[in-house]
Design a protein around this motif. Structure first.
Motif, PDB file in Angstrom:
ATOM      1  N   PHE A 295       8.035  21.307  -6.301  1.00  0.00           N
ATOM      2  CA  PHE A 295       6.922  21.618  -5.395  1.00  0.00           C
ATOM      3  C   PHE A 295       5.666  20.872  -5.825  1.00  0.00           C
ATOM      4  CE2 PHE A 295       3.187  24.501  -4.896  1.00  0.00           C
ATOM      5  CZ  PHE A 295       3.020  24.379  -3.520  1.00  0.00           C
ATOM      6  N   TRP A 296       5.331  20.949  -7.104  1.00  0.00           N
ATOM      7  CA  TRP A 296       4.110  20.304  -7.585  1.00  0.00           C
ATOM      8  C   TRP A 296       4.172  18.790  -7.374  1.00  0.00           C
ATOM      9  CZ3 TRP A 296      -0.125  23.004  -9.100  1.00  0.00           C
ATOM     10  CH2 TRP A 296      -1.210  22.221  -9.497  1.00  0.00           C
ATOM     11  N   ARG A 297       5.297  18.190  -7.741  1.00  0.00           N
ATOM     12  CA  ARG A 297       5.438  16.732  -7.635  1.00  0.00           C
ATOM     13  C   ARG A 297       5.395  16.267  -6.172  1.00  0.00           C
ATOM     14  NH1 ARG A 297       4.482  16.522 -12.685  1.00  0.00           N
ATOM     15  NH2 ARG A 297       6.137  16.728 -14.188  1.00  0.00           N
TER      16      ARG A 297
ATOM     17  N   ASP B  79      -2.986  24.833   6.567  1.00  0.00           N
ATOM     18  CA  ASP B  79      -4.306  24.672   7.189  1.00  0.00           C
ATOM     19  C   ASP B  79      -5.315  24.134   6.177  1.00  0.00           C
ATOM     20  OD1 ASP B  79      -3.339  25.627   9.603  1.00  0.00           O
ATOM     21  OD2 ASP B  79      -4.342  27.577   9.462  1.00  0.00           O
ATOM     22  N   TYR B  80      -5.310  24.682   4.969  1.00  0.00           N
ATOM     23  CA  TYR B  80      -6.262  24.275   3.938  1.00  0.00           C
ATOM     24  C   TYR B  80      -5.989  22.854   3.438  1.00  0.00           C
ATOM     25  CZ  TYR B  80      -9.067  24.392  -0.330  1.00  0.00           C
ATOM     26  OH  TYR B  80      -9.974  24.100  -1.321  1.00  0.00           O
ATOM     27  N   PHE B  81      -4.753  22.590   3.040  1.00  0.00           N
ATOM     28  CA  PHE B  81      -4.455  21.306   2.413  1.00  0.00           C
ATOM     29  C   PHE B  81      -4.341  20.159   3.410  1.00  0.00           C
ATOM     30  CE2 PHE B  81      -3.539  24.171  -1.071  1.00  0.00           C
ATOM     31  CZ  PHE B  81      -4.236  23.528  -2.088  1.00  0.00           C
ATOM     32  N   SER B  82      -4.079  20.423   4.676  1.00  0.00           N
ATOM     33  CA  SER B  82      -4.056  19.335   5.657  1.00  0.00           C
ATOM     34  C   SER B  82      -5.448  18.740   5.840  1.00  0.00           C
ATOM     35  CB  SER B  82      -3.499  19.819   6.997  1.00  0.00           C
ATOM     36  OG  SER B  82      -4.349  20.795   7.578  1.00  0.00           O
ATOM     37  N   LYS B  83      -6.488  19.544   5.578  1.00  0.00           N
ATOM     38  CA  LYS B  83      -7.861  19.016   5.655  1.00  0.00           C
ATOM     39  C   LYS B  83      -8.186  18.166   4.426  1.00  0.00           C
ATOM     40  CE  LYS B  83      -9.325  22.905   8.411  1.00  0.00           C
ATOM     41  NZ  LYS B  83      -9.712  24.288   8.296  1.00  0.00           N
ATOM     42  N   LEU B  84      -7.669  18.547   3.263  1.00  0.00           N
ATOM     43  CA  LEU B  84      -7.912  17.780   2.037  1.00  0.00           C
ATOM     44  C   LEU B  84      -7.099  16.493   1.992  1.00  0.00           C
ATOM     45  CD1 LEU B  84      -7.933  20.458  -0.813  1.00  0.00           C
ATOM     46  CD2 LEU B  84      -9.885  19.296   0.204  1.00  0.00           C
ATOM     47  N   TRP B  85      -5.875  16.573   2.489  1.00  0.00           N
ATOM     48  CA  TRP B  85      -4.946  15.447   2.415  1.00  0.00           C
ATOM     49  C   TRP B  85      -4.472  15.077   3.821  1.00  0.00           C
ATOM     50  CZ3 TRP B  85      -1.497  19.003  -0.930  1.00  0.00           C
ATOM     51  CH2 TRP B  85      -2.085  19.235  -2.175  1.00  0.00           C
ATOM     52  N   PRO B  86      -5.235  14.306   4.577  1.00  0.00           N
ATOM     53  CA  PRO B  86      -4.807  13.968   5.938  1.00  0.00           C
ATOM     54  C   PRO B  86      -3.515  13.148   5.981  1.00  0.00           C
ATOM     55  CG  PRO B  86      -6.973  13.014   5.431  1.00  0.00           C
ATOM     56  CD  PRO B  86      -6.540  13.790   4.243  1.00  0.00           C
ATOM     57  N   ALA B  87      -3.244  12.412   4.898  1.00  0.00           N
ATOM     58  CA  ALA B  87      -2.006  11.629   4.829  1.00  0.00           C
ATOM     59  C   ALA B  87      -1.510  11.630   3.388  1.00  0.00           C
ATOM     60  CB  ALA B  87      -2.268  10.198   5.278  1.00  0.00           C
ATOM     61  N   PRO B  88      -0.196  11.600   3.198  1.00  0.00           N
ATOM     62  CA  PRO B  88       0.338  11.542   1.832  1.00  0.00           C
ATOM     63  C   PRO B  88      -0.079  10.254   1.129  1.00  0.00           C
ATOM     64  CG  PRO B  88       2.095  11.935   3.437  1.00  0.00           C
ATOM     65  CD  PRO B  88       0.849  11.626   4.202  1.00  0.00           C
ATOM     66  N   LYS B  89      -0.040  10.284  -0.188  1.00  0.00           N
ATOM     67  CA  LYS B  89      -0.293   9.062  -0.958  1.00  0.00           C
ATOM     68  C   LYS B  89       0.812   8.057  -0.649  1.00  0.00           C
ATOM     69  CE  LYS B  89      -2.681  11.001  -4.959  1.00  0.00           C
ATOM     70  NZ  LYS B  89      -2.602  11.226  -6.416  1.00  0.00           N
ATOM     71  N   PRO B  90       0.485   6.785  -0.656  1.00  0.00           N
ATOM     72  CA  PRO B  90       1.519   5.771  -0.421  1.00  0.00           C
ATOM     73  C   PRO B  90       2.607   5.825  -1.503  1.00  0.00           C
ATOM     74  CG  PRO B  90      -0.681   4.798  -0.321  1.00  0.00           C
ATOM     75  CD  PRO B  90      -0.839   6.199  -0.828  1.00  0.00           C
ATOM     76  N   ALA B  91       3.841   5.578  -1.091  1.00  0.00           N
ATOM     77  CA  ALA B  91       4.952   5.546  -2.051  1.00  0.00           C
ATOM     78  C   ALA B  91       4.635   4.568  -3.158  1.00  0.00           C
ATOM     79  CB  ALA B  91       6.240   5.151  -1.336  1.00  0.00           C
ATOM     80  N   GLY B  92       4.947   4.935  -4.376  1.00  0.00           N
ATOM     81  CA  GLY B  92       4.703   4.077  -5.521  1.00  0.00           C
ATOM     82  C   GLY B  92       3.327   4.253  -6.144  1.00  0.00           C
ATOM     83  N   SER B  93       2.440   5.009  -5.468  1.00  0.00           N
ATOM     84  CA  SER B  93       1.097   5.198  -6.018  1.00  0.00           C
ATOM     85  C   SER B  93       0.882   6.610  -6.556  1.00  0.00           C
ATOM     86  CB  SER B  93       0.046   4.904  -4.944  1.00  0.00           C
ATOM     87  OG  SER B  93       0.049   5.933  -3.964  1.00  0.00           O
TER      88      SER B  93
ATOM     89  N   ALA C  76       0.848   9.452  -9.078  1.00  0.00           N
ATOM     90  CA  ALA C  76       0.856   9.702 -10.523  1.00  0.00           C
ATOM     91  C   ALA C  76       1.267  11.150 -10.745  1.00  0.00           C
ATOM     92  CB  ALA C  76      -0.531   9.457 -11.099  1.00  0.00           C
ATOM     93  N   GLU C  77       2.270  11.361 -11.575  1.00  0.00           N
ATOM     94  CA  GLU C  77       2.736  12.712 -11.847  1.00  0.00           C
ATOM     95  C   GLU C  77       1.804  13.418 -12.818  1.00  0.00           C
ATOM     96  OE1 GLU C  77       6.778  12.957 -13.121  1.00  0.00           O
ATOM     97  OE2 GLU C  77       7.546  12.260 -11.188  1.00  0.00           O
TER      98      GLU C  77
END
Length: 142
Positions: A30-32, A67-81, A83-84
């Motif tokens: 989940f975290w990753r 609802d909360y996190f869609s405002k913070l993260w409108p799009a996922p980070k690009p693959a390969g970028s 950091a765990e």
């Protein structure tokens, strides 16, 4: 004379250890996949619909989370970028899994320096889903 000590897990404790490991794996995935990747759309794979949130800034339920996190993260980070997160400790016991991480913070008296602070997230797992969450978040100062 050498002394040998053997540690044997009692047979009765093995199913609990397996459940602890499964819960730990679920929370780490989940975290990753959600937090590190900043991909709120994957939360449905890990959170129950009636998920209980104890962070005062986020509403309970899968809907409250998205609802909360869609405002913070409108799009996922690009693959390969992605950091765990490097966890200092990951503890699992029964239905609880705790993550602990070090977060360098700016030194208030000297902006050129940092100090280490430690943050935690605690999750409760039931039937293969995260059903409850606690962390050290506070309400923002207005």
């Amino acid at each position: 004379m050498a002394l040998a000590v053997a540690f044997v897990t009692p047979v009765a404790a093995q199913p609990a250890a397996t459940a602890d490991m499964a819960n730990k794996a679920l929370v780490l995935a989940f975290w990753r996949n959600v937090f590190d990747a900043q991909d709120w759309t994957k939360a449905k794979d890990y959170l129950s619909e009636d998920y209980i949130q104890h962070n005062p800034n986020v509403a309970s339920g899968l809907k409250g989370f998205t609802d909360y996190f869609s405002k913070l993260w409108p799009a996922p980070k690009p693959a390969g970028s992605v950091a765990e997160t490097q966890f200092v400790a990951v503890l699992a016991e029964g239905d609880l899994v705790q993550l602990m991480m070090r977060r360098p913070r700016p030194e208030p008296a000297d902006a050129t320096k940092t100090y280490d602070s430690y943050w935690f997230d605690l999750f409760r797992v039931k039937d293969g889903k995260i059903v409850e969450h606690w962390d050290s978040a506070l309400k923002p100062v207005k």
